[in-house]
Design an enzyme around this catalytic site. Structure first.
Site, PDB file in Angstrom:
ATOM      1  N   ILE A  28       0.708  -1.115  -0.051  1.00 56.23           N
ATOM      2  CA  ILE A  28      -0.006  -0.003   0.046  1.00 56.23           C
ATOM      3  C   ILE A  28       0.858   1.188   0.177  1.00 56.23           C
ATOM      4  O   ILE A  28       0.533   2.332  -0.855  1.00 56.23           O
ATOM      5  CB  ILE A  28      -0.969  -0.052   1.506  1.00 56.23           C
ATOM      6  CG1 ILE A  28      -1.929  -1.216   1.101  1.00 56.23           C
ATOM      7  CG2 ILE A  28      -1.666   1.335   1.084  1.00 56.23           C
ATOM      8  CD1 ILE A  28      -2.612  -1.417   2.377  1.00 56.23           C
ATOM      9  N   ARG A  76      -2.675   1.021  11.738  1.00 58.27           N
ATOM     10  CA  ARG A  76      -3.415   0.615  12.668  1.00 58.27           C
ATOM     11  C   ARG A  76      -3.389   1.732  13.631  1.00 58.27           C
ATOM     12  O   ARG A  76      -2.437   2.037  13.957  1.00 58.27           O
ATOM     13  CB  ARG A  76      -2.908  -0.650  13.151  1.00 58.27           C
ATOM     14  CG  ARG A  76      -3.163  -1.998  12.280  1.00 58.27           C
ATOM     15  CD  ARG A  76      -4.636  -2.160  12.502  1.00 58.27           C
ATOM     16  NE  ARG A  76      -5.407  -3.426  11.703  1.00 58.27           N
ATOM     17  CZ  ARG A  76      -5.722  -3.192  10.426  1.00 58.27           C
ATOM     18  NH1 ARG A  76      -5.848  -2.370   9.717  1.00 58.27           N
ATOM     19  NH2 ARG A  76      -6.239  -4.418   9.763  1.00 58.27           N
ATOM     20  N   GLU A 113     -11.696   1.101  18.412  1.00 54.52           N
ATOM     21  CA  GLU A 113     -12.571   1.594  17.378  1.00 54.52           C
ATOM     22  C   GLU A 113     -13.999   0.700  17.698  1.00 54.52           C
ATOM     23  O   GLU A 113     -13.934  -0.565  18.145  1.00 54.52           O
ATOM     24  CB  GLU A 113     -12.164   0.860  15.985  1.00 54.52           C
ATOM     25  CG  GLU A 113     -10.863   1.650  15.718  1.00 54.52           C
ATOM     26  CD  GLU A 113     -10.511   1.241  14.193  1.00 54.52           C
ATOM     27  OE1 GLU A 113     -10.821   0.163  13.721  1.00 54.52           O
ATOM     28  OE2 GLU A 113      -9.313   1.719  14.027  1.00 54.52           O
ATOM     29  N   HIS A 140     -12.382   3.812   9.706  1.00 52.70           N
ATOM     30  CA  HIS A 140     -11.663   2.613   9.062  1.00 52.70           C
ATOM     31  C   HIS A 140     -12.352   2.206   7.537  1.00 52.70           C
ATOM     32  O   HIS A 140     -12.807   0.925   7.744  1.00 52.70           O
ATOM     33  CB  HIS A 140     -11.673   1.551  10.226  1.00 52.70           C
ATOM     34  CG  HIS A 140     -10.671   0.457  10.027  1.00 52.70           C
ATOM     35  ND1 HIS A 140     -10.099  -0.248  10.984  1.00 52.70           N
ATOM     36  CD2 HIS A 140     -10.009   0.185   8.706  1.00 52.70           C
ATOM     37  CE1 HIS A 140      -8.854  -0.689  10.629  1.00 52.70           C
ATOM     38  NE2 HIS A 140      -9.014  -0.726   9.284  1.00 52.70           N
ATOM     39  N   GLY A 142     -10.540   2.349   4.687  1.00 51.29           N
ATOM     40  CA  GLY A 142      -9.422   2.308   4.000  1.00 51.29           C
ATOM     41  C   GLY A 142      -9.696   1.453   2.333  1.00 51.29           C
ATOM     42  O   GLY A 142      -9.626   1.892   1.494  1.00 51.29           O
TER      43      GLY A 142
HETATM   44  P1  NAP Z   1       2.862  -4.991   3.682  1.00 54.01           P
HETATM   45  O1  NAP Z   1       3.109  -4.889   1.890  1.00 54.01           O
HETATM   46  O2  NAP Z   1       3.207  -6.239   4.263  1.00 54.01           O
HETATM   47  O3  NAP Z   1       3.626  -3.634   4.055  1.00 54.01           O
HETATM   48  C1  NAP Z   1       3.994  -3.435   5.247  1.00 54.01           C
HETATM   49  C2  NAP Z   1       5.409  -2.596   5.174  1.00 54.01           C
HETATM   50  O4  NAP Z   1       5.636  -2.246   6.600  1.00 54.01           O
HETATM   51  C3  NAP Z   1       6.697  -3.537   4.848  1.00 54.01           C
HETATM   52  O5  NAP Z   1       7.182  -2.722   3.775  1.00 54.01           O
HETATM   53  C4  NAP Z   1       7.370  -3.737   6.020  1.00 54.01           C
HETATM   54  O6  NAP Z   1       8.979  -3.503   5.607  1.00 54.01           O
HETATM   55  C5  NAP Z   1       7.094  -2.347   6.770  1.00 54.01           C
HETATM   56  N1  NAP Z   1       7.488  -2.502   8.273  1.00 54.01           N
HETATM   57  C6  NAP Z   1       7.307  -3.678   8.941  1.00 54.01           C
HETATM   58  N2  NAP Z   1       7.379  -3.690  10.286  1.00 54.01           N
HETATM   59  C7  NAP Z   1       8.085  -2.390  10.484  1.00 54.01           C
HETATM   60  C8  NAP Z   1       8.503  -1.646  11.378  1.00 54.01           C
HETATM   61  N3  NAP Z   1       8.795  -2.080  12.577  1.00 54.01           N
HETATM   62  N4  NAP Z   1       9.100  -0.367  11.148  1.00 54.01           N
HETATM   63  C9  NAP Z   1       8.798   0.141   9.843  1.00 54.01           C
HETATM   64  N5  NAP Z   1       8.502  -0.584   8.701  1.00 54.01           N
HETATM   65  C10 NAP Z   1       7.938  -1.857   9.100  1.00 54.01           C
HETATM   66  O7  NAP Z   1       1.405  -4.731   4.010  1.00 54.01           O
HETATM   67  P2  NAP Z   1       0.293  -3.807   3.136  1.00 54.01           P
HETATM   68  O8  NAP Z   1      -0.563  -4.566   2.241  1.00 54.01           O
HETATM   69  O9  NAP Z   1       0.922  -2.606   2.389  1.00 54.01           O
HETATM   70  O10 NAP Z   1      -0.607  -3.245   4.242  1.00 54.01           O
HETATM   71  C11 NAP Z   1       0.034  -2.313   5.623  1.00 54.01           C
HETATM   72  C12 NAP Z   1      -0.824  -2.233   6.484  1.00 54.01           C
HETATM   73  O11 NAP Z   1      -1.896  -1.602   6.237  1.00 54.01           O
HETATM   74  C13 NAP Z   1      -1.621  -3.491   7.093  1.00 54.01           C
HETATM   75  O12 NAP Z   1      -0.991  -4.349   7.791  1.00 54.01           O
HETATM   76  C14 NAP Z   1      -2.808  -2.921   7.852  1.00 54.01           C
HETATM   77  O13 NAP Z   1      -2.601  -2.932   9.219  1.00 54.01           O
HETATM   78  C15 NAP Z   1      -2.945  -1.774   7.225  1.00 54.01           C
HETATM   79  N6  NAP Z   1      -4.327  -1.531   6.161  1.00 54.01           N
HETATM   80  C16 NAP Z   1      -5.096  -0.742   6.599  1.00 54.01           C
HETATM   81  C17 NAP Z   1      -6.533  -0.419   6.014  1.00 54.01           C
HETATM   82  C18 NAP Z   1      -7.445   0.555   6.389  1.00 54.01           C
HETATM   83  O14 NAP Z   1      -8.693   0.049   6.070  1.00 54.01           O
HETATM   84  N7  NAP Z   1      -6.951   1.509   6.921  1.00 54.01           N
HETATM   85  C19 NAP Z   1      -6.530  -1.278   4.806  1.00 54.01           C
HETATM   86  C20 NAP Z   1      -5.480  -2.166   4.466  1.00 54.01           C
HETATM   87  C21 NAP Z   1      -4.364  -2.350   5.330  1.00 54.01           C
HETATM   88  P3  NAP Z   1       9.961  -4.472   6.373  1.00 54.01           P
HETATM   89  O15 NAP Z   1       9.611  -5.788   6.574  1.00 54.01           O
HETATM   90  O16 NAP Z   1      11.203  -4.085   5.544  1.00 54.01           O
HETATM   91  O17 NAP Z   1      10.165  -3.567   7.574  1.00 54.01           O
END
Ligand code: NAP
Length: 321
Positions: free
Chosen positions: A159, A239, A268, A287, A289
């Protein structure tokens, strides 16, 4: 032969369930906007072979340990911080999520929040509807520009990269912080890797998109907000618990930062009397997204396919590893 039993914890459109209905006896919680009470969830989990769950359902060890025939939990979200993954794995229960299909819709929403907060869209729309618009003024409801500014993405995964692609179209400078660098994204998006505090110091828009883990819980604390520019706008689409909300409230009240666009909260649904909702420099969303009809249908279909595959003894498409 008796069909496996699947419980779905929120009402989903019937057309997404066609395949699942063919192989399983399916029961669905009949309400769209009301969570399953804990006692019902426990009773259903005890007899289910599969569960299709929402991010608002808490699947802790107590619940999983009682689910003796459970083979799969398919969460209708990419995040899975509501599920005790370690216990599920020890019990041989496969957990699945819905990555990729929601990436662009969630990035659209994140960018909408950036624009809405910077350009005071909600405040301005309410101003018109409340009959306050008496004349045009040179600085009436003037906000901050988004184009040519610096965006800092914390958690630049699927994302986050999609947000960066949108930011590129707005001629923004892109900074990011992950635990690991992404050399390809650095080239294709012209994104610069920064350590957390350097990103906070340099960004006009700080976007939180990391998953909720022990490491990211509360990472946006008082020190983090104090590192940001006074003109900075903080956006959280990851989150809620990644943020220490009392530190955010303090930073907004003291004008340590200029505004916040929030799709997610520590608790929430948020209490309507919450201090964050009293501030005009905060845009708050419930929420949503990934909440486009097209995307929610794709998420439901993917979650169902994951359950069908597991119950048919096949590999799921998107297991959480
Ligand atoms: P993703 O592809 O797994 O991306 C998560 C990123 O966070 C990765 O690049 C990871 O890189 C990084 N990360 C993990 N731990 C970290 C840390 N301690 N410090 C800094 N960076 C860190 O996941 P995604 O599909 O993009 O989704 C991301 C998140 O968005 C989901 O987990 C969910 O909580 C949230 N989300 C919210 C909504 C909403 O409705 N608001 C909708 C969808 C998703 P590294 O492993 O290199 O650290």
């Amino acid at each position: 032969m008796q069909k496996p039993y699947v419980f779905i914890t929120r009402k989903l459109p019937d057309e997404t369930l066609v395949e699942l209905n063919q192989i399983a006896e399916v029961k669905m919680w009949p309400h769209e906007e009301e969570a399953v009470p804990r006692d019902v969830l426990l009773a259903e989990a005890r007899k289910a072979d599969g569960l299709l769950t929402m991010l608002s359902d808490n699947f802790d060890a107590e619940l999983l340990q009682q689910a003796s025939s459970l083979k799969v939990v398919a969460n209708l979200a990419v995040g899975y911080d509501n599920i005790d993954i370690k216990t599920a794995s020890n019990l041989g229960i496969t957990v699945c999520n819905t990555p990729d299909v929601l990436t662009d819709s969630t990035a659209d929403l994140a960018f909408s929040l950036i624009l809405a907060t910077a350009r005071r869209i909600v405040e301005s729309a309410n101003y018109v509807k409340e009959g306050k618009w008496n004349s045009w003024g040179p600085l009436l409801l003037a906000g901050a520009d988004v184009h040519h500014k610096t965006i800092g993405i914390v958690g630049m995964g699927r994302i986050g990269e999609a947000v960066a692609r949108r930011a590129k179209g707005f001629d923004m400078k892109i900074l990011y912080h992950n635990r690991n660098r992404k050399p390809e994204a650095e080239v294709s998006l012209n994104a610069e890797y920064k350590d957390f505090h350097e990103l906070l110091k340099q960004s006009d828009f700080v976007v939180s998109l990391a998953p909720l883990t022990a490491e990211t819980k509360g990472m946006f604390n008082r020190e983090a907000f104090q590192s940001m520019k006074e003109s900075a706008i903080f956006i959280n689409v990851g989150r809620g618990a990644a943020v220490d909300e009392s530190a955010l409230i303090e930073a907004l009240q003291n004008k340590t930062i200029a505004g916040a666009g929030l799709d997610v909260f520590e608790k929430e649904p948020i209490d309507p009397k919450h201090s964050l909702l009293m501030m005009k420099q905060v845009v708050a969303l419930p929420h949503i997204g990934s909440a486009s009809v097209e995307t929610r249908m794709k998420m439901a279909e993917l979650a169902c396919r994951n359950i069908v595959n597991i119950l048919n003894g096949k590999e799921p498409e998107t297991p959480v590893t």
